[in-house]
Design an enzyme around this catalytic site. Structure first.
Site, mmCIF file in Angstrom:
data_model
loop_
_atom_site.group_PDB
_atom_site.id
_atom_site.type_symbol
_atom_site.label_atom_id
_atom_site.label_comp_id
_atom_site.label_asym_id
_atom_site.label_seq_id
_atom_site.Cartn_x
_atom_site.Cartn_y
_atom_site.Cartn_z
ATOM 1 N N PRO A 78 7.466 -0.756 6.276
ATOM 2 C CA PRO A 78 7.083 0.468 6.987
ATOM 3 C C PRO A 78 5.662 0.883 6.627
ATOM 4 O O PRO A 78 5.333 1.020 5.450
ATOM 5 C CB PRO A 78 8.109 1.491 6.493
ATOM 6 C CG PRO A 78 8.576 0.968 5.167
ATOM 7 C CD PRO A 78 8.516 -0.519 5.273
ATOM 8 N N SER A 107 8.273 3.131 10.247
ATOM 9 C CA SER A 107 8.134 4.232 9.301
ATOM 10 C C SER A 107 8.456 5.570 9.958
ATOM 11 O O SER A 107 8.200 5.769 11.148
ATOM 12 C CB SER A 107 6.698 4.265 8.763
ATOM 13 O OG SER A 107 6.457 5.448 8.022
ATOM 14 N N GLN A 128 12.888 3.224 8.533
ATOM 15 C CA GLN A 128 12.656 3.740 7.184
ATOM 16 C C GLN A 128 12.612 5.256 7.233
ATOM 17 O O GLN A 128 11.857 5.850 8.003
ATOM 18 C CB GLN A 128 11.336 3.196 6.624
ATOM 19 C CG GLN A 128 10.938 3.758 5.268
ATOM 20 C CD GLN A 128 10.026 4.979 5.395
ATOM 21 O OE1 GLN A 128 9.393 5.193 6.422
ATOM 22 N NE2 GLN A 128 9.982 5.791 4.360
ATOM 23 N N TYR A 130 11.970 8.758 5.121
ATOM 24 C CA TYR A 130 11.605 9.557 3.955
ATOM 25 C C TYR A 130 12.628 10.683 3.823
ATOM 26 O O TYR A 130 13.162 11.174 4.817
ATOM 27 C CB TYR A 130 10.205 10.153 4.110
ATOM 28 C CG TYR A 130 9.090 9.155 3.903
ATOM 29 C CD1 TYR A 130 8.983 8.435 2.723
ATOM 30 C CD2 TYR A 130 8.136 8.932 4.893
ATOM 31 C CE1 TYR A 130 7.956 7.526 2.530
ATOM 32 C CE2 TYR A 130 7.107 8.031 4.703
ATOM 33 C CZ TYR A 130 7.026 7.323 3.525
ATOM 34 O OH TYR A 130 6.013 6.428 3.338
ATOM 35 N N THR A 156 13.482 5.116 1.344
ATOM 36 C CA THR A 156 12.414 4.995 0.353
ATOM 37 C C THR A 156 12.675 5.996 -0.771
ATOM 38 O O THR A 156 12.769 7.193 -0.521
ATOM 39 C CB THR A 156 11.039 5.254 0.987
ATOM 40 O OG1 THR A 156 10.782 4.234 1.961
ATOM 41 C CG2 THR A 156 9.937 5.219 -0.061
ATOM 42 N N LYS A 252 14.565 0.971 -0.872
ATOM 43 C CA LYS A 252 13.204 0.503 -1.131
ATOM 44 C C LYS A 252 12.562 1.362 -2.219
ATOM 45 O O LYS A 252 12.586 2.591 -2.136
ATOM 46 C CB LYS A 252 12.366 0.578 0.143
ATOM 47 C CG LYS A 252 10.907 0.149 -0.023
ATOM 48 C CD LYS A 252 10.189 0.191 1.313
ATOM 49 C CE LYS A 252 8.729 -0.199 1.189
ATOM 50 N NZ LYS A 252 7.921 0.857 0.534
ATOM 51 N N HIS A 276 5.349 1.058 -3.743
ATOM 52 C CA HIS A 276 4.653 1.726 -2.637
ATOM 53 C C HIS A 276 3.214 1.209 -2.496
ATOM 54 O O HIS A 276 2.298 1.969 -2.152
ATOM 55 C CB HIS A 276 4.663 3.240 -2.821
ATOM 56 C CG HIS A 276 4.929 3.995 -1.554
ATOM 57 N ND1 HIS A 276 6.143 4.560 -1.251
ATOM 58 C CD2 HIS A 276 4.134 4.268 -0.494
ATOM 59 C CE1 HIS A 276 6.085 5.160 -0.078
ATOM 60 N NE2 HIS A 276 4.865 5.001 0.414
ATOM 61 N N ARG A 279 0.250 3.060 -4.145
ATOM 62 C CA ARG A 279 -0.275 4.288 -3.546
ATOM 63 C C ARG A 279 0.286 5.556 -4.181
ATOM 64 O O ARG A 279 -0.152 6.653 -3.838
ATOM 65 C CB ARG A 279 0.037 4.302 -2.038
ATOM 66 C CG ARG A 279 -0.709 3.240 -1.267
ATOM 67 C CD ARG A 279 -0.267 3.185 0.189
ATOM 68 N NE ARG A 279 -0.616 4.344 0.958
ATOM 69 C CZ ARG A 279 -1.811 4.587 1.512
ATOM 70 N NH1 ARG A 279 -2.793 3.718 1.326
ATOM 71 N NH2 ARG A 279 -2.024 5.673 2.223
ATOM 72 N N GLY A 309 1.033 -6.559 -2.438
ATOM 73 C CA GLY A 309 0.063 -7.597 -2.784
ATOM 74 C C GLY A 309 0.220 -8.916 -2.060
ATOM 75 O O GLY A 309 -0.474 -9.875 -2.391
#
Length: 380
Positions: A78, A107, A128, A130, A156, A252, A276, A279, A309
């Site tokens: 997301p 997201s 996803q 929040y 998340t 997640k 995340h 972040r 990454g």
């Protein structure tokens, strides 16, 4: 986009096209960006110990998740606010994922609605969520995903509060957005981006309309999300979602083995080892370093995926060798989409797919299913 030969090339193209404040919003991490860099460094530390004289004329990249096949062990993570980089960017990534035969995760803070993505990119879709203080609003989002036939709900859990992203502060990038001489000059340097925004109109986080009656603009809606994160969300609250959601539930943001064990025991269907993308909590361990502990704790009860990454096809192989079921792609496809829309998103997945095949061939491995820990050298 055929001139882009790597995800790094797509990142450079995005940097050339976007105002600095917008690029840094996508590219940056929290505080000193230690965890942002650590995610990438963890992949670079691992080395292959290849086998030779194997018949690798035919390579099988197929994998599976939730008992259904996927073309390669990847899914789209997301990524919010993509439309601020390129109009229609969310849809571009979703369509590229469907064409590539991998799942796409929408997201909560996307600039395309649950329904628009389902119409534009019918395929394996995950939503996803929040965790918001407004539980009635959150319940409506989850129900909309069910009605639109999303296969999985991704919760998340690593964001009780937002991280401190200092690039945004230095660039005067904030929500609600405020114009300053610094950022107005920044935007003026990228007329192509400005033209796109002016001709298409500023994007709206469509899933959040109605979250805050005072939120009249895209930026103020984004701000309302930050004000409405529920820092009290706990295991008992997660259990309520588990009990209500009838399909696959993905957790997640799991990094600690004890949390992985508890999530498996309560009925989560998959875990994503994630910080995340660096972040939020700076100084957190790299996700690839946390992966083996989570895999061990899960003990084959549920698939464990990883993000953070991933920039090369070889990264997918390394993650698989360390026990991951697959990887989630965040910035890799994001850079493609914000550099060149549909073509950029497609090019990102083409690059990763061809690199994955080549890496397997050079390692003497015929299929994704044949990847084992023995493929990685033991490093001192």
């Amino acid at each position: 986009m055929t001139a882009a030969y790597s995800i790094a090339d797509l990142r450079a193209a995005a940097q050339r096209r976007l105002p600095r404040a917008i690029f840094d919003f996508f590219d940056g991490g929290a505080e000193d960006e230690i965890t942002l860099a650590a995610n990438r460094a963890a992949f670079q530390r691992h080395r292959f110990l290849p086998r030779v004289l194997q018949d690798v004329s035919q390579i099988d990249t197929r994998s599976e998740i939730f008992g259904r096949p996927i073309a390669m062990p990847m899914a789209i993570a997301p990524t919010g606010a993509v439309g601020f980089g390129y109009p229609g960017g969310d849809v571009a990534i979703a369509k590229a994922a469907v064409a590539a035969g991998i799942p796409y995760t929408l997201s909560s803070t996307a600039t395309a609605s649950i329904e628009r993505i389902a119409d534009a990119a019918p395929g394996r879709l995950w939503f996803q969520a929040y965790i918001l203080k407004d539980k009635a609003f959150l319940a409506r989002l989850i129900e909309r995903a069910r009605v639109a036939d999303y296969e999985a709900l991704m919760i998340t859990v690593d964001l009780p509060v937002g991280g401190k992203r200092e690039r945004d502060q230095r660039n005067h990038f904030s929500v609600p957005f405020r114009f300053t001489p610094k950022n107005v000059w920044d935007f003026a340097q990228k007329p192509g981006w400005c033209w796109h925004m002016l001709s298409r109109g500023m994007p709206v986080m469509e899933n959040l309309i109605g979250l805050d009656d005072q939120a009249k603009s895209a930026s103020s809606m984004a701000s309302s999300v930050g004000r409405n994160y529920d820092a009290s969300f706990d295991w008992a609250a997660l259990q309520k979602i588990r009990d209500l959601w009838p399909r696959q539930l993905i957790l997640k943001g799991v990094m600690h083995p004890d949390d992985a064990d508890r999530a498996c025991a309560m009925g989560c269907d998959a875990l994503v080892v994630s910080n995340h993308g660096g972040r939020q909590l700076d100084g957190a361990v790299a996700t690839l370093d946390a992966l083996p502990g989570v895999v061990e704790a899960a003990a084959h009860r549920v698939p464990v995926w990883v993000d953070g990454g991933v920039r090369r096809g070889q990264d997918v192989v390394k993650a698989k060798a360390l026990g991951a079921g697959g990887v989630l792609l965040g910035r890799a496809t994001l850079f493609g989409a914000v550099s060149d829309g549909d073509r950029g998103a497609q090019r990102a997945l083409e690059i990763l797919q061809t690199e994955l095949v080549r890496t397997l061939q050079l390692c003497g491995v015929r299929s994704v299913a044949d990847i084992t820990p023995a493929l990685l050298a033991k490093m001192a």
